[in-house]
Scaffold this motif. Sequence first.
Motif, mmCIF file in Angstrom:
data_model
loop_
_atom_site.group_PDB
_atom_site.id
_atom_site.type_symbol
_atom_site.label_atom_id
_atom_site.label_comp_id
_atom_site.label_asym_id
_atom_site.label_seq_id
_atom_site.Cartn_x
_atom_site.Cartn_y
_atom_site.Cartn_z
ATOM 1 N N THR A 244 3.024 3.898 -0.841
ATOM 2 C CA THR A 244 3.156 4.341 0.541
ATOM 3 C C THR A 244 2.577 3.283 1.464
ATOM 4 O O THR A 244 1.657 2.542 1.084
ATOM 5 N N THR A 245 3.131 3.220 2.681
ATOM 6 C CA THR A 245 2.565 2.327 3.694
ATOM 7 C C THR A 245 1.729 3.115 4.699
ATOM 8 O O THR A 245 1.190 2.543 5.649
ATOM 9 N N ARG A 284 0.975 -4.000 -18.807
ATOM 10 C CA ARG A 284 -0.159 -3.333 -19.467
ATOM 11 C C ARG A 284 -0.993 -2.500 -18.497
ATOM 12 O O ARG A 284 -1.637 -1.544 -18.897
ATOM 13 N N GLU A 285 -0.999 -2.917 -17.208
ATOM 14 C CA GLU A 285 -1.805 -2.223 -16.204
ATOM 15 C C GLU A 285 -0.955 -1.971 -14.964
ATOM 16 O O GLU A 285 -0.204 -2.847 -14.537
ATOM 17 N N LEU A 286 -1.121 -0.784 -14.379
ATOM 18 C CA LEU A 286 -0.456 -0.459 -13.127
ATOM 19 C C LEU A 286 -1.524 -0.062 -12.119
ATOM 20 O O LEU A 286 -2.250 0.913 -12.331
ATOM 21 N N PHE A 287 -1.627 -0.842 -11.049
ATOM 22 C CA PHE A 287 -2.567 -0.545 -9.976
ATOM 23 C C PHE A 287 -1.797 0.120 -8.829
ATOM 24 O O PHE A 287 -0.834 -0.458 -8.308
ATOM 25 N N PHE A 288 -2.218 1.317 -8.432
ATOM 26 C CA PHE A 288 -1.692 1.929 -7.224
ATOM 27 C C PHE A 288 -2.518 1.378 -6.066
ATOM 28 O O PHE A 288 -3.658 1.801 -5.822
ATOM 29 N N VAL A 289 -1.958 0.415 -5.365
ATOM 30 C CA VAL A 289 -2.697 -0.324 -4.348
ATOM 31 C C VAL A 289 -1.694 -0.892 -3.358
ATOM 32 O O VAL A 289 -0.515 -1.058 -3.682
ATOM 33 N N GLY A 290 -2.124 -1.180 -2.164
ATOM 34 C CA GLY A 290 -1.231 -1.771 -1.178
ATOM 35 C C GLY A 290 -1.774 -1.587 0.213
ATOM 36 O O GLY A 290 -2.969 -1.351 0.421
ATOM 37 N N LEU A 291 -0.885 -1.660 1.200
ATOM 38 C CA LEU A 291 -1.314 -1.538 2.584
ATOM 39 C C LEU A 291 -1.577 -0.087 2.967
ATOM 40 O O LEU A 291 -2.251 0.178 3.963
ATOM 41 N N VAL A 487 3.936 -7.696 -7.587
ATOM 42 C CA VAL A 487 3.512 -6.941 -6.405
ATOM 43 C C VAL A 487 4.759 -6.369 -5.742
ATOM 44 O O VAL A 487 5.623 -7.122 -5.269
ATOM 45 N N VAL A 488 4.855 -5.044 -5.723
ATOM 46 C CA VAL A 488 6.061 -4.376 -5.224
ATOM 47 C C VAL A 488 5.684 -3.371 -4.147
ATOM 48 O O VAL A 488 4.778 -2.552 -4.336
ATOM 49 N N GLY A 489 6.378 -3.431 -3.003
ATOM 50 C CA GLY A 489 6.110 -2.548 -1.883
ATOM 51 C C GLY A 489 6.825 -1.217 -2.000
ATOM 52 O O GLY A 489 7.625 -0.977 -2.919
ATOM 53 N N ALA A 490 6.566 -0.344 -1.030
ATOM 54 C CA ALA A 490 7.069 1.028 -1.084
ATOM 55 C C ALA A 490 8.586 1.102 -1.074
ATOM 56 O O ALA A 490 9.172 2.060 -1.592
ATOM 57 N N GLY A 491 9.231 0.115 -0.489
ATOM 58 C CA GLY A 491 10.688 0.099 -0.471
ATOM 59 C C GLY A 491 11.302 -0.761 -1.554
ATOM 60 O O GLY A 491 12.507 -0.995 -1.555
ATOM 61 N N GLY A 492 10.461 -1.249 -2.474
ATOM 62 C CA GLY A 492 10.949 -2.115 -3.541
ATOM 63 C C GLY A 492 10.812 -3.590 -3.238
ATOM 64 O O GLY A 492 11.217 -4.435 -4.046
ATOM 65 N N GLU A 493 10.209 -3.943 -2.082
ATOM 66 C CA GLU A 493 10.068 -5.350 -1.715
ATOM 67 C C GLU A 493 9.093 -6.056 -2.656
ATOM 68 O O GLU A 493 7.998 -5.566 -2.895
#
Length: 543
Positions: A244-245, A284-291, A487-493
Amino acid sequence: MRYPGAGAPQCGGDYLKRRMRAILVHGIGSRSSWWKPVFPGLETLGIEPVALDMPSLDADGGEAWVKEIVRLASGAPTILAGHSLGAAACIQAALRCKVEGLILLACPPFFRDFTPRAPAVEGISATTMALVASFLRQSSSLAGEVKTESVHFVGDDDCYVPVKQAQRLPFPVVVVPSAEHDLNRSPSFRHSLMEYIASRNYGRRYLDPGVRCRLAGQDQGSSLSALQLGTDAPPPARLDLEITTRCQLRCPLCARTLYRDHIREMDMEPAVFKKITGELEYVRELFFVGLGEPLLHPGLGTFVEHAASRSVKTKLVTNGLLADPNTLSDLRGRGLSEVTFSIDTTVPGRFKELRGGASLDIVLRNFRSVPDSLRKSVFVTLSGANAGDLKGIIDLAANAGLAAVAVTDANFEENLGQSLCAASVTEELAGAIQYAKEKHVLLVSPHFHDLDSCRDSFMRCRVRKPGDLASRFKAHTHCLAPWRIAVVGAGGEVTPCNCAPKDVMGNAAAGRFDEVWNGESMRRWRSRMMSAQSRSCLSCPRY
């Protein structure tokens, strides 16, 4: 018959077939389980171990072994590793199929003036041994035709394949000290094997550069040149996913505030999440992180559950306002492995300034109430404004029983004027570093992101002096993000790293991820980064 290593991922899909595997072939009288001591090292490298149980030798002395190896050596990038007679079979197989590398362990040569001494094996008839001898003779005669990267490991105490005779085969020989014919019993051999694989051309193409960095013995501040990074990258080992942004805060140093005109508020669709994680099955790891704040996404629990069901370690980075015990307990039950609180100060007034008026009390209450079953950590962004508050964070960590705190200088070009490198805070930082030692809390720089997730990564990136936090680099010395972290954004960027949110390389929701990951834009970015031509990199403390 194939015997995959415990927990080894299975292939599926064109992109996933690029993941490397090792086909492991035992010798006379052994079974696939002979290779078990080697499995952990291969899996650490990210290689799928596939140990074979070979058929009887009665019919042809080894030809059936070759056919079985060739049958399996297709699809994924493959290295062949064989012990004793299995090594001889791998020589012939390497001439019949495309493989990335050939690794021989105590391969018996067969020349006129030397007949290898066969191990005593019950149930092997003289007729069968004659067939084996003929097979070894054929393998020795064909060895010079092998063109793939090859090596021959031999123990200096091997009574069946003496070193001098092994050297007559046309392969580079690595002599393992104090090792006998069963090389896998030697820790020295296992370490040497992993170092060798990590240093090969195929290692650079397919293996996580963070793992290769550790195997190269690199430390904070050492050059990355030994890794021979290129514009292409292996499949990413980690996924940083912005679901999410949206965010409740407007922090002055955050990219969401700095670049607010470029941001459209949105949540990631479940279909996009499943597509991206499906194409990155070997992460191996998924971080839920972003703006944005991940806990604002209503589907976070489902996302965690989906990722955890695929044996991916899931980690949440949060501002802490919504991280109450009930929410975290639910996420832990769904498979969340760690929650990281972003806390830049424990001084209430300064916290409001840095977090846009948010309540420090709520964040600290949630931090202290994290369920015992869920690992927690702290991430701190420092600047000239809060450098003197680091001791309070250290106290918070020490009281919570944390062994380490991750600390970074403010990044982004727009923040350079407020960063540690622009402020006169050396005395404050030196005092905080000494205080952390007294409190037995390790301060680690953000460079730990660029190593694999092993325990000594933190020791390698520990902060020893103020310059470890405040320095900027004029040449590429540390960061491996565009080579190992998607690194992937909420819209797939897809962006090259979390520090360049405006630089979109492509969209993984609209097309294949691998076409973006090693597409023209990403290759061009990596090239500029290595040649110190990226302004955003030169302003980043991680560079």
